[in-house]
Design an enzyme around this catalytic site. Structure first.
Site, PDB file in Angstrom:
ATOM      1  N   HIS A 272       7.811  -7.781   6.196  1.00 35.39           N
ATOM      2  CA  HIS A 272       7.406  -6.575   5.459  1.00 35.39           C
ATOM      3  C   HIS A 272       6.711  -5.703   6.480  1.00 35.39           C
ATOM      4  O   HIS A 272       5.686  -6.112   7.015  1.00 35.39           O
ATOM      5  CB  HIS A 272       6.355  -6.894   4.397  1.00 35.39           C
ATOM      6  CG  HIS A 272       6.855  -7.704   3.241  1.00 35.39           C
ATOM      7  ND1 HIS A 272       6.015  -8.106   2.228  1.00 35.39           N
ATOM      8  CD2 HIS A 272       8.088  -8.149   2.928  1.00 35.39           C
ATOM      9  CE1 HIS A 272       6.733  -8.781   1.338  1.00 35.39           C
ATOM     10  NE2 HIS A 272       7.977  -8.832   1.733  1.00 35.39           N
ATOM     11  N   ASP A 321       7.742  -1.816   3.440  1.00 30.97           N
ATOM     12  CA  ASP A 321       6.924  -2.320   2.331  1.00 30.97           C
ATOM     13  C   ASP A 321       6.551  -1.132   1.472  1.00 30.97           C
ATOM     14  O   ASP A 321       7.331  -0.211   1.333  1.00 30.97           O
ATOM     15  CB  ASP A 321       5.735  -3.081   2.901  1.00 30.97           C
ATOM     16  CG  ASP A 321       5.321  -4.239   2.009  1.00 30.97           C
ATOM     17  OD1 ASP A 321       5.754  -4.275   0.860  1.00 30.97           O
ATOM     18  OD2 ASP A 321       4.569  -5.102   2.478  1.00 30.97           O
ATOM     19  N   TYR A 335       6.558   1.565  -4.826  1.00 28.46           N
ATOM     20  CA  TYR A 335       7.967   1.177  -4.846  1.00 28.46           C
ATOM     21  C   TYR A 335       8.909   2.285  -5.313  1.00 28.46           C
ATOM     22  O   TYR A 335       9.886   2.046  -6.002  1.00 28.46           O
ATOM     23  CB  TYR A 335       8.148  -0.109  -5.671  1.00 28.46           C
ATOM     24  CG  TYR A 335       7.631  -1.308  -4.908  1.00 28.46           C
ATOM     25  CD1 TYR A 335       8.378  -1.855  -3.875  1.00 28.46           C
ATOM     26  CD2 TYR A 335       6.376  -1.861  -5.175  1.00 28.46           C
ATOM     27  CE1 TYR A 335       7.907  -2.926  -3.139  1.00 28.46           C
ATOM     28  CE2 TYR A 335       5.896  -2.936  -4.443  1.00 28.46           C
ATOM     29  CZ  TYR A 335       6.672  -3.463  -3.424  1.00 28.46           C
ATOM     30  OH  TYR A 335       6.208  -4.517  -2.690  1.00 28.46           O
TER      31      TYR A 335
HETATM   32  C1  CS2 Z   1       3.858  -7.468  -2.226  1.00 25.89           C
HETATM   33  C2  CS2 Z   1       3.233  -8.709  -2.851  1.00 25.89           C
HETATM   34  O1  CS2 Z   1       3.869  -5.572  -3.479  1.00 25.89           O
HETATM   35  C3  CS2 Z   1       3.247  -6.265  -2.697  1.00 25.89           C
HETATM   36  O2  CS2 Z   1       2.151  -6.027  -2.227  1.00 25.89           O
HETATM   37  O3  CS2 Z   1       3.814  -7.465  -0.845  1.00 25.89           O
HETATM   38  O4  CS2 Z   1       3.008  -8.533  -4.203  1.00 25.89           O
HETATM   39  C4  CS2 Z   1       4.156  -9.834  -2.612  1.00 25.89           C
HETATM   40  O5  CS2 Z   1       5.384  -9.549  -3.239  1.00 25.89           O
HETATM   41  C5  CS2 Z   1       3.720 -11.170  -3.123  1.00 25.89           C
HETATM   42  O6  CS2 Z   1       2.430 -11.450  -2.743  1.00 25.89           O
HETATM   43  C6  CS2 Z   1       4.658 -12.231  -2.601  1.00 25.89           C
HETATM   44  O7  CS2 Z   1       4.571 -13.371  -3.363  1.00 25.89           O
HETATM   45 MN    MN Z   2       3.965  -7.546   1.659  1.00 29.45          MN
END
Ligand code: CS2
Ligand code: MN
Length: 362
Positions: A272, A321, A335
């Site tokens: 990430h 990420d 996202y």
């Molecule tokens: C992700 C975490 O959205 C995020 O911050 O990096 O939620 C990640 O998906 C989880 O910790 C993985 O199990």
């Molecule tokens: Mn992450």
């Protein structure tokens, strides 16, 4: 390296597979069965349906993020073996569908923690941010409600309402678990699942604690080079590997990210990659925000990170990420489509430059 994007499934994501397919260089998605609860066995038909849907869009499943580990396993409850058996069954079902990468985390109670999900930056974009004073002012019992309010009506990963409804119970469950015990519970879990991982060549990739220290007094163990190397040595099998998340390890500026990547050579199965901008690094008012991926917009040297991944022979999926919310997009904080697509292009550009420099000996 394979460029990917995270996708939560057509019922939950504001971004479509068609859109993802059109981001240059993206060939796979990192996905999950978002409506399963930790501890449950993933039904083969549901995995098959998800896989077919992704393939019909001209993409493939590059990995799962996450198969969440239930709290009984993390606290080492008397019924943990039953849940470990369920986890093994889920891995078996994924393996049969040729899905060979599973990201998970071992954080008590809360997954990633931020105090703002839409901090406005000078360019008008909004980003996730963390401020220590704000954390210190929050009663953890209200944390889930405050995250939900900021979620744009989406369900945030790791903040599932059913789990968060029991947050006081969860705190009580973890109150007697110290860091060493949590580590031993993690080792116990990994040793139990290694046979099925070996059978199907499934690479487990632990996601670090985010932020990389203990929040609300809850123990956290996967947040430093020493911590992650200790875990690698405790279960010394390539299937016990790492999700290298720069935005999580990087919250602690003592973590030297390129150095960690090199130290973890061969064990990073998933990356990430994002940048953070630090505004204050004093203990009382520690403050950072999730900037654009570009090095000059934040604090990290993204080139050095990509170079370290390349030079250590990293060949797993990588994904931008969290992204900023830009161009009036509405979606799950972190996202949206646009800024993650920009991130993917930027990372592809860095990768190409590093790769060609090596090939041409410059
Ligand atoms: C992700 C975490 O959205 C995020 O911050 O990096 O939620 C990640 O998906 C989880 O910790 C993985 O199990
Ligand atoms: Mn992450």
């Amino acid at each position: 390296m394979e460029m990917t994007m995270r996708w939560y499934g057509s019922k939950f994501d504001t971004v479509t597979l068609k859109q993802i397919r059109q981001v240059p260089g993206v060939t796979g998605v990192i996905t999950t069965l978002y409506d399963t609860t930790p501890g449950e066995v993933w039904a083969p038909e549901k995995i098959r349906t998800l896989k077919e849907e992704v393939q019909a869009a001209g993409l493939h499943i590059s990995g799962i993020e996450s198969v969440n580990v239930c709290d009984s396993i993390k606290v080492g409850d008397s019924d943990r073996d039953k849940y470990i058996d369920n986890y093994i069954q889920t891995l078996e079902n994924l393996g049969k569908e040729d899905i060979r990468l599973v990201c998970y985390n071992f954080m008590p109670v809360f997954d990633w923690t931020r105090t703002e999900l839409a901090r406005v930056r000078p360019d008008g974009s909004t980003v996730l941010a963390y401020n220590q004073k704000a954390i210190d002012a929050i009663d953890p019992a209200n944390m889930a409600a405050s995250m939900e309010k900021m979620s744009n009506g989406t369900i945030l990963p790791g903040w599932e309402p059913e789990r968060m409804a029991k947050v006081k119970e969860l705190f009580a469950m973890y109150s007697s678990v110290d860091g060493e015990q949590l580590f031993q519970h993690l080792v116990y879990f990994l040793k139990a699942i290694m046979p099925v991982c070996n059978k199907y060549d499934i690479k487990m990739a632990i996601h670090p604690d985010d932020p990389a220290w203990s929040v609300f007094g809850l123990t956290r163990i996967i947040n430093s080079e020493a911590g992650i190397l200790r875990l690698m040595a405790a279960v010394d099998d390539v299937h016990n590997g790492v999700t290298f998340c720069s935005g999580s390890y990087g919250t602690n500026l003592e973590n030297d990210l390129p150095h960690m990547i090199r130290a973890l050579k061969g064990r990073i199965h998933f990356a990430h990659v994002r940048n953070l901008k630090f505004n204050d690094i004093s203990r009382e008012n520690y403050d950072f925000e999730e900037s654009a991926h570009l090095s000059s917009d934040g604090t990290f040297d993204m080139y050095e990170m990509v170079k370290a991944l390349y030079e250590t022979g990293f060949d797993g999926p990588i994904r931008p990420d969290h992204g900023r919310m830009i161009w009036d997009e509405k979606g799950m904080p972190g996202y949206g489509l646009y800024d993650r697509a920009l991130g993917a292009c930027y990372l592809n550009g860095l990768w190409e430059a590093v790769e060609k420099s090596h090939q041409r000996g410059v």
